[in-house]
Enzyme design. Structure first.
Site, mmCIF file in Angstrom:
data_model
loop_
_atom_site.group_PDB
_atom_site.id
_atom_site.type_symbol
_atom_site.label_atom_id
_atom_site.label_comp_id
_atom_site.label_asym_id
_atom_site.label_seq_id
_atom_site.Cartn_x
_atom_site.Cartn_y
_atom_site.Cartn_z
ATOM 1 N N LYS A 79 0.745 -1.439 0.040
ATOM 2 C CA LYS A 79 -0.105 -0.108 0.024
ATOM 3 C C LYS A 79 0.875 1.349 -0.058
ATOM 4 O O LYS A 79 0.592 2.214 -0.532
ATOM 5 C CB LYS A 79 -0.993 -0.036 1.079
ATOM 6 N N ASP A 123 -10.491 3.443 1.481
ATOM 7 C CA ASP A 123 -10.927 2.953 2.941
ATOM 8 C C ASP A 123 -11.782 3.710 3.774
ATOM 9 O O ASP A 123 -12.535 3.403 4.726
ATOM 10 C CB ASP A 123 -9.687 2.321 3.792
HETATM 11 P P1 NAP Z 1 -1.339 -2.993 10.289
HETATM 12 O O1 NAP Z 1 -0.828 -1.719 9.450
HETATM 13 O O2 NAP Z 1 -0.154 -4.016 10.377
HETATM 14 O O3 NAP Z 1 -1.753 -2.709 11.748
HETATM 15 C C1 NAP Z 1 -1.885 -3.586 13.013
HETATM 16 C C2 NAP Z 1 -2.390 -2.849 14.081
HETATM 17 O O4 NAP Z 1 -2.646 -3.716 14.936
HETATM 18 C C3 NAP Z 1 -1.274 -1.984 14.789
HETATM 19 O O5 NAP Z 1 -1.743 -0.836 15.643
HETATM 20 C C4 NAP Z 1 -0.778 -3.064 15.719
HETATM 21 O O6 NAP Z 1 -0.115 -2.390 16.906
HETATM 22 C C5 NAP Z 1 -1.683 -3.714 16.133
HETATM 23 N N1 NAP Z 1 -1.643 -5.118 16.828
HETATM 24 C C6 NAP Z 1 -1.410 -6.147 16.039
HETATM 25 N N2 NAP Z 1 -1.136 -7.212 16.906
HETATM 26 C C7 NAP Z 1 -1.486 -6.714 18.173
HETATM 27 C C8 NAP Z 1 -1.448 -7.044 19.644
HETATM 28 N N3 NAP Z 1 -1.045 -8.353 19.630
HETATM 29 N N4 NAP Z 1 -1.863 -6.160 20.609
HETATM 30 C C9 NAP Z 1 -2.005 -5.069 20.403
HETATM 31 N N5 NAP Z 1 -1.991 -4.473 19.037
HETATM 32 C C10 NAP Z 1 -1.535 -5.110 18.085
HETATM 33 O O7 NAP Z 1 -2.789 -3.503 9.789
HETATM 34 P P2 NAP Z 1 -3.899 -2.757 9.072
HETATM 35 O O8 NAP Z 1 -3.938 -2.707 7.686
HETATM 36 O O9 NAP Z 1 -3.835 -1.605 9.668
HETATM 37 O O10 NAP Z 1 -4.909 -3.649 9.687
HETATM 38 C C11 NAP Z 1 -5.513 -4.075 10.915
HETATM 39 C C12 NAP Z 1 -6.942 -4.480 11.130
HETATM 40 O O11 NAP Z 1 -7.803 -4.002 10.370
HETATM 41 C C13 NAP Z 1 -6.826 -6.124 10.300
HETATM 42 O O12 NAP Z 1 -7.311 -6.994 11.214
HETATM 43 C C14 NAP Z 1 -7.204 -5.927 8.943
HETATM 44 O O13 NAP Z 1 -7.901 -7.171 8.551
HETATM 45 C C15 NAP Z 1 -8.458 -4.864 9.257
HETATM 46 N N6 NAP Z 1 -8.881 -4.121 8.263
HETATM 47 C C16 NAP Z 1 -10.040 -4.380 7.657
HETATM 48 C C17 NAP Z 1 -10.621 -3.471 6.596
HETATM 49 C C18 NAP Z 1 -12.238 -3.487 6.326
HETATM 50 O O14 NAP Z 1 -12.455 -3.144 5.288
HETATM 51 N N7 NAP Z 1 -12.805 -3.959 7.149
HETATM 52 C C19 NAP Z 1 -9.658 -2.713 5.772
HETATM 53 C C20 NAP Z 1 -8.481 -2.789 6.195
HETATM 54 C C21 NAP Z 1 -8.090 -3.510 7.351
HETATM 55 P P3 NAP Z 1 1.561 -1.864 16.945
HETATM 56 O O15 NAP Z 1 1.841 -0.649 16.332
HETATM 57 O O16 NAP Z 1 1.953 -2.031 18.273
HETATM 58 O O17 NAP Z 1 2.337 -3.172 16.450
#
Ligand code: NAP
Length: 278
Positions: free
Chosen positions: A65, A101
């Site tokens: 991305k 998004d």
């Molecule tokens: P990302 O950039 O990898 O960010 C992950 C986030 O989750 C970070 O804030 C990370 O915290 C936190 N995290 C991960 N493991 C954790 C844990 N064990 N304890 C506490 N915090 C934790 O991922 P993303 O693209 O933002 O996606 C995040 C979520 O949103 C995913 O589940 C994804 O499937 C979902 N999503 C859904 C949509 C939709 O259309 N519904 C769209 C996009 C994403 P740290 O910074 O501390 O690592």
């Protein structure tokens, strides 16, 4: 036949091909959506091929991305502000990077009849999805946005990037329970509670015993009801999982590629069929 691609690595079990191919069929369009597993080193070469006139565009997901941005000719204001591209549109060889998004999230929130304007919101997470949600909420006039993230520096960086858009505060673990109880809207944009490799850990991103009271949205859609959503529903909150956002970000992309409105009911059905546990 025209083509739309998904740039991913790994391609995994994305719902997007089923959802978009159902939408193209419903509109009688001769377009095929296909997931491409593209290692980071091959990204420039693959994106260059999107300039061909058989390609309408693409979706972009983890880990491309950000890396895709310098390979495009133009970025929309939303993509620039969010700092990520999830949709590419090919306009006669000229590639425009969008981020749908934020619009997808706003439209999903509207389905709950929840208007964030003038309200207090708490956002859990500071990754790519959190940036789109922060942009959407601040753009729609939320009165105050609290951000909590496991890695606090990341939350601070996000708050710094968006401070010109409104009142945004970073919350510490000690402040989190108060922030939860005062928030009209809580959004989980962490991956906590998400199914990974066929396994779901029944955990919440909130500390044990801290239960929200307002509207609760979890961006996770696999499983359909995370522990956070279950506890919030039992506590009487209005809840929503990530499926509506997923559909609406895809619907916005469909409109950009085809200049036609997206058949969202058909997309919901196709996505739900894919998400049924087998
Ligand atoms: P990302 O950039 O990898 O960010 C992950 C986030 O989750 C970070 O804030 C990370 O915290 C936190 N995290 C991960 N493991 C954790 C844990 N064990 N304890 C506490 N915090 C934790 O991922 P993303 O693209 O933002 O996606 C995040 C979520 O949103 C995913 O589940 C994804 O499937 C979902 N999503 C859904 C949509 C939709 O259309 N519904 C769209 C996009 C994403 P740290 O910074 O501390 O690592």
């Amino acid at each position: 036949m025209k083509r739309v691609y998904l740039l991913a690595y790994p391609a995994g079990h994305s719902v997007s091909p089923a959802m978009q191919n159902a939408a193209f069929a419903e509109r009688g369009l001769d377009v095929r959506y296909e997931a491409l597993e593209v290692p980071p080193a091959e990204l420039p070469e693959v994106v260059a091929r999107f300039r061909g006139n058989e390609v309408l565009g693409a979706n972009v997901t983890i880990p491309h991305k950000l890396a895709v941005m310098p390979l495009l000719d133009e970025l929309t204001a939303a993509a620039q502000a969010i700092g990520a591209v999830n949709t590419i549109v090919n306009r006669d060889g000229y590639l425009v990077g969008h981020n749908t998004d934020a619009d997808g999230f706003s439209r999903a929130l509207a389905d709950l009849a929840s208007d964030p304007s003038g309200r207090t919101a708490l956002l859990l997470g500071a990754g790519g999805a959190a940036r789109a949600v922060a942009f959407a909420l601040l753009s729609s006039g939320v009165a105050r946005l609290d951000i909590y993230n496991r890695t606090q520096e990341r939350a601070r960086a996000l708050a710094g990037d968006f401070q010109a858009l409104g009142w945004i505060e970073v919350v510490t673990s000690e402040e989190l329970p108060d922030s939860v109880s005062s928030a009209d809207l809580l959004v989980n944009s962490t991956s906590v509670g998400m199914e990974q490799g066929g396994v779901t850990e029944d955990i919440s991103p909130l500390p044990v015993g801290v239960v929200p009271s307002g509207v609760v949205v979890d961006l996770v859609y696999r499983p359909p009801e995370t522990r956070l959503l279950r506890e919030a529903r039992v506590a009487g909150c209005l809840t929503q999982n990530g499926l509506p956002m997923l559909i609406y970000q895809g619907a916005e992309a469909f409109k950009l590629w085809t200049s036609q409105s997206a058949p969202v009911e058909v997309m919901f059905r196709a996505a739900r069929d894919q998400l049924v546990p087998r």
